[in-house]
Design a protein around this motif. Sequence first.
Motif, short mmCIF file in Angstrom:
data_model
loop_
_atom_site.label_atom_id
_atom_site.label_comp_id
_atom_site.label_asym_id
_atom_site.label_seq_id
_atom_site.Cartn_x
_atom_site.Cartn_y
_atom_site.Cartn_z
N ALA A 334 0.63 -0.93 -0.17
CA ALA A 334 0.16 -0.40 -0.35
C ALA A 334 0.93 1.07 0.09
O ALA A 334 0.51 1.70 -0.52
N ILE A 335 1.89 0.90 0.88
CA ILE A 335 2.59 2.43 0.66
C ILE A 335 3.61 2.70 -0.49
O ILE A 335 3.66 4.02 -1.33
N SER A 336 4.19 1.52 -1.14
CA SER A 336 5.44 1.71 -2.53
C SER A 336 4.18 2.24 -3.67
O SER A 336 4.80 3.42 -4.38
N GLY A 337 2.88 1.45 -3.38
CA GLY A 337 1.61 1.48 -4.29
C GLY A 337 1.28 3.36 -4.08
O GLY A 337 1.61 3.84 -5.47
N SER A 338 1.52 3.40 -3.90
CA SER A 338 0.84 4.95 -3.33
C SER A 338 2.02 5.93 -3.60
O SER A 338 1.77 6.69 -4.07
#
Length: 357
Positions: A334-338
């Motif tokens: 979620a963090i890397s994708g955002s």
Amino acid sequence: MTETQRKIAFLVCLVTIVLAVLDMQIVSAATVPIVRDLDPDHGIDKIPWLVSAFSVASAAVLPLYGKLCDVLGAKRVFLGAVGTFLLGSALCGAARSIGQLVAARAAQGVGAGGLMSVTMVVIAQLRGPGERDSKGAGMGGIVSGGGMALGPWIGGLLSDHASRRWIFYINLPLSLAVLILAACVLKLPRHTADRSIDFLGAGLAAAFSTALLLVTEWGGKEYAWSSPQIVFLALASAAALGLFLWRQVTAAEPILPLSMFRVRELRWGFAIQGLVGAALVGALYYVMVYLQVARGVASSSAGLYLVFMAVGMTAAGVVTGKLAERGRPERAFAISGSAVTAVAFLLLATTGSDTSL
């Protein structure tokens, strides 16, 4: 259900997700030809209405679908959602004006709100007791990426070489097949609990969304931002939001229990999903309109520019699904994708009339 029936049911769910993804992508590429055909002079200005009518209707009924699954059972709600989507698609194809098409897209959105959400409920009830959800998440990324690659290209081909009506009529055979197979093979628990459904809450949510939509669409265009009409709509939107929140606190069976927001993961998950969803839908239509109106690219060719995004989504779906199966934390995805998405949109914002295609 037998193992064969379960496999067919999973296939039906997969086709339903494809149907939901394809519809948005097909229409995104063909929106410019559609509005030019129905209203050659002012059609481009009305594109946001086509997008928003579908999205607002879908968002307004989404919470109701979850509650209806609890009361009526997932199978009946699933069949109802697909049937409503089928009817809305037929009405869209038959529309003869922008106003009729906007209304038909709203009807289609009511059904589409259940295509993805109720399908997830059905998959959860079909899944065996030991199966992890990561497989479904990976498959969702693959299907979304594939739909994003094929949808705009199909929509462009249909608008360039066939009637615009077939952009919507193409949904009919797929929806009929899903209805027939689901009615025959799905055997899910029937809920007979006597539970109330918060129709008032759903109505207030729809009123808030609609008033806010009118503010953003009419403000600075049809009316000045300080005009009585816009001020009234802004106040009405704020009042509807306040009443909706009050209703969720006082209702016996709220459609959106505010207690969910006490869960940190849900709170941040909702925020991320809302922001990324809004940005993704906006970017799809922006890129299609930019390529066709500002750069003169044909509809069928414009759809091919989204293949690169589709490849990224498909690859991410495969990789994250595999990593999740091996115990990697979903929070990292979620963090890397955002972060990657934020950089991508920053670059997209720099496009102009002379940007290299």
